[in-house]
Every structure is written in structure tokens, then in C-alpha cells.
Design a protein around this motif. Structure first.
Motif, mmCIF file in Angstrom:
data_model
loop_
_atom_site.group_PDB
_atom_site.id
_atom_site.type_symbol
_atom_site.label_atom_id
_atom_site.label_comp_id
_atom_site.label_asym_id
_atom_site.label_seq_id
_atom_site.Cartn_x
_atom_site.Cartn_y
_atom_site.Cartn_z
ATOM 1 N N ALA A 31 -11.093 39.849 34.826
ATOM 2 C CA ALA A 31 -9.808 39.621 35.490
ATOM 3 C C ALA A 31 -8.649 39.809 34.518
ATOM 4 O O ALA A 31 -7.618 40.395 34.869
ATOM 5 N N LYS A 32 -8.794 39.328 33.288
ATOM 6 C CA LYS A 32 -7.733 39.499 32.295
ATOM 7 C C LYS A 32 -7.544 40.967 31.945
ATOM 8 O O LYS A 32 -6.413 41.444 31.780
ATOM 9 N N ILE A 33 -8.637 41.700 31.842
ATOM 10 C CA ILE A 33 -8.544 43.137 31.558
ATOM 11 C C ILE A 33 -7.851 43.850 32.713
ATOM 12 O O ILE A 33 -7.004 44.716 32.508
ATOM 13 N N ALA A 34 -8.194 43.477 33.949
ATOM 14 C CA ALA A 34 -7.574 44.097 35.124
ATOM 15 C C ALA A 34 -6.073 43.786 35.182
ATOM 16 O O ALA A 34 -5.260 44.668 35.490
ATOM 17 N N THR A 55 -7.786 38.670 40.367
ATOM 18 C CA THR A 55 -9.015 37.922 40.608
ATOM 19 C C THR A 55 -10.128 38.955 40.736
ATOM 20 O O THR A 55 -9.912 40.054 41.237
ATOM 21 N N VAL A 56 -11.302 38.596 40.269
ATOM 22 C CA VAL A 56 -12.406 39.550 40.212
ATOM 23 C C VAL A 56 -13.685 38.879 40.684
ATOM 24 O O VAL A 56 -13.935 37.715 40.377
ATOM 25 N N VAL A 57 -14.483 39.642 41.411
ATOM 26 C CA VAL A 57 -15.842 39.225 41.760
ATOM 27 C C VAL A 57 -16.775 40.278 41.185
ATOM 28 O O VAL A 57 -16.665 41.456 41.507
ATOM 29 N N VAL A 58 -17.674 39.843 40.298
ATOM 30 C CA VAL A 58 -18.624 40.756 39.668
ATOM 31 C C VAL A 58 -19.999 40.483 40.253
ATOM 32 O O VAL A 58 -20.436 39.338 40.320
ATOM 33 N N VAL A 77 -11.967 44.024 42.521
ATOM 34 C CA VAL A 77 -10.759 43.482 41.906
ATOM 35 C C VAL A 77 -9.659 43.334 42.941
ATOM 36 O O VAL A 77 -9.472 44.198 43.789
ATOM 37 N N ARG A 78 -8.933 42.236 42.861
ATOM 38 C CA ARG A 78 -7.718 42.033 43.667
ATOM 39 C C ARG A 78 -6.592 41.735 42.684
ATOM 40 O O ARG A 78 -6.679 40.795 41.902
ATOM 41 N N VAL A 79 -5.552 42.573 42.724
ATOM 42 C CA VAL A 79 -4.419 42.441 41.819
ATOM 43 C C VAL A 79 -3.209 41.987 42.623
ATOM 44 O O VAL A 79 -2.893 42.561 43.665
ATOM 45 N N HIS A 80 -2.538 40.954 42.128
ATOM 46 C CA HIS A 80 -1.317 40.441 42.751
ATOM 47 C C HIS A 80 -0.162 40.826 41.836
ATOM 48 O O HIS A 80 -0.207 40.570 40.635
ATOM 49 N N LEU A 81 0.880 41.454 42.411
ATOM 50 C CA LEU A 81 1.977 41.895 41.567
ATOM 51 C C LEU A 81 3.300 41.840 42.299
ATOM 52 O O LEU A 81 3.363 41.653 43.502
ATOM 53 N N GLU A 82 4.353 41.974 41.504
ATOM 54 C CA GLU A 82 5.722 42.038 42.010
ATOM 55 C C GLU A 82 6.307 43.373 41.563
ATOM 56 O O GLU A 82 6.060 43.815 40.445
ATOM 57 N N LEU A 83 7.054 44.008 42.449
ATOM 58 C CA LEU A 83 7.619 45.333 42.169
ATOM 59 C C LEU A 83 9.131 45.303 42.247
ATOM 60 O O LEU A 83 9.715 44.516 42.993
ATOM 61 N N VAL A 108 -15.456 47.692 30.149
ATOM 62 C CA VAL A 108 -16.588 46.776 30.350
ATOM 63 C C VAL A 108 -17.787 47.449 31.016
ATOM 64 O O VAL A 108 -18.735 46.769 31.402
ATOM 65 N N SER A 109 -17.743 48.768 31.137
ATOM 66 C CA SER A 109 -18.873 49.544 31.684
ATOM 67 C C SER A 109 -19.340 49.029 33.039
ATOM 68 O O SER A 109 -20.517 48.779 33.259
ATOM 69 N N MET A 110 -18.389 48.843 33.933
ATOM 70 C CA MET A 110 -18.698 48.410 35.294
ATOM 71 C C MET A 110 -18.186 49.443 36.276
ATOM 72 O O MET A 110 -17.195 50.113 36.013
ATOM 73 N N GLU A 111 -18.854 49.539 37.406
ATOM 74 C CA GLU A 111 -18.319 50.339 38.500
ATOM 75 C C GLU A 111 -17.254 49.500 39.198
ATOM 76 O O GLU A 111 -17.431 48.297 39.375
#
Length: 136
Positions: A31-34, A55-58, A77-83, A108-111
Motif C-alpha cells: 500500500a505504501k509503494i502504491a 489500500t491493498v488486498v494481496v 489496489v484502491r488509490v484515494h486521491l485529490e486532484l 514487489v514482483s506482483m501481478e
């Protein structure tokens, strides 16, 4: 006199890849990397905007790596952001999706089959030279 205290250890080149073990990366690290990848894709952030968070579910995947026999993990991955606004919201979200999927996959070598982007807030950024507030 024998100095052997246990079973002999084989050098790594003799241990088959599937028996070497695997490194498990915690969801919060992914999640921190994302979130960092989202910040990179949006740089610079609008004034007063909160930094993106994720937030991430692996989950383990049923497929195995061809090189080692260990399962491939997938990260949703779900990313929350402000634009800043006005902007092309769809293009900015697509850029975040692409960059997050690429960086998480590489680091992290993940799909990463899914990156959901949730825009929580738009920050009005006036054009240079535009008057602030209502115009008569």
C-alpha cells in the motif's frame, strides 16, 4: 571427533528453487509503494491537497512462477486521491492506474490486475491571470 551438529546444508545452487522459500511482503508495504507511485504520477500535488493513500488486498494466485515454482501473488489496489481542477480527470486517473500497476509490479514482483482510483476531492486551481471570486 565430529564437528557436525545437524543436517548438512546444501549450497543455494544445489537447492531447487521451489524449496528455497519465499519472501512475503506485507499488504501495508505494498500500500505504501502504491501511494508513493500515485504521488509520482500526480506530481506536483495541488496546493492544500492531501497526499494520495492506498489500500491493498494481496492474494496468492493459482499460477506458479516458471523460474521457481513459487506462487505468484496478485495485488488489488484502491488509490484515494485529490486532484487540481480544471484538468482531464479521466486522463489523470488513467496515468495513476498505469504508474501504480507498473511500479508495484516491478518493485514487489506482483501481478496488479486492478487499480481502482477514487477521486475524493477536486481543488479549484485558477488559471494564471484569472480574477478570484465572482465576476460582475
Amino acid at each position: 571427533m565430529s564437528t557436525e551438529t545437524g543436517p548438512t546444508r546444501r549450497p543455494l545452487d544445489l537447492v531447487p528453487p521451489g524449496e528455497r522459500g519465499a519472501t512475503r511482503i506485507a499488504d501495508r508495504v505494498v500500500a505504501k509503494i502504491a501511494a508513493q507511485a500515485a504521488r509520482e504520477a500526480l506530481a506536483p500535488l495541488p496546493e492544500g491537497a492531501a497526499a494520495p493513500h492506498a489500500t491493498v488486498v494481496v492474494r496468492p494466485h493459482s499460477r506458479l512462477r516458471s523460474s521457481g515454482g513459487t506462487p505468484i501473488e496478485t495485488a488489488r489496489v484502491r488509490v484515494h486521491l485529490e486532484l487540481g481542477y480544471p484538468c482531464d480527470v479521466g486522463a489523470r486517473c488513467a496515468a495513476v492506474r498505469r504508474h501504480v500497476a507498473e511500479r508495484v509490479g516491478v518493485l514487489v514482483s506482483m501481478e496488479v490486475p486492478e487499480v481502482a482510483v477514487q477521486v475524493e476531492r477536486l481543488h479549484l486551481t485558477p488559471a494564471p491571470g484569472a480574477s478570484h471570486g465572482r465576476t460582475p
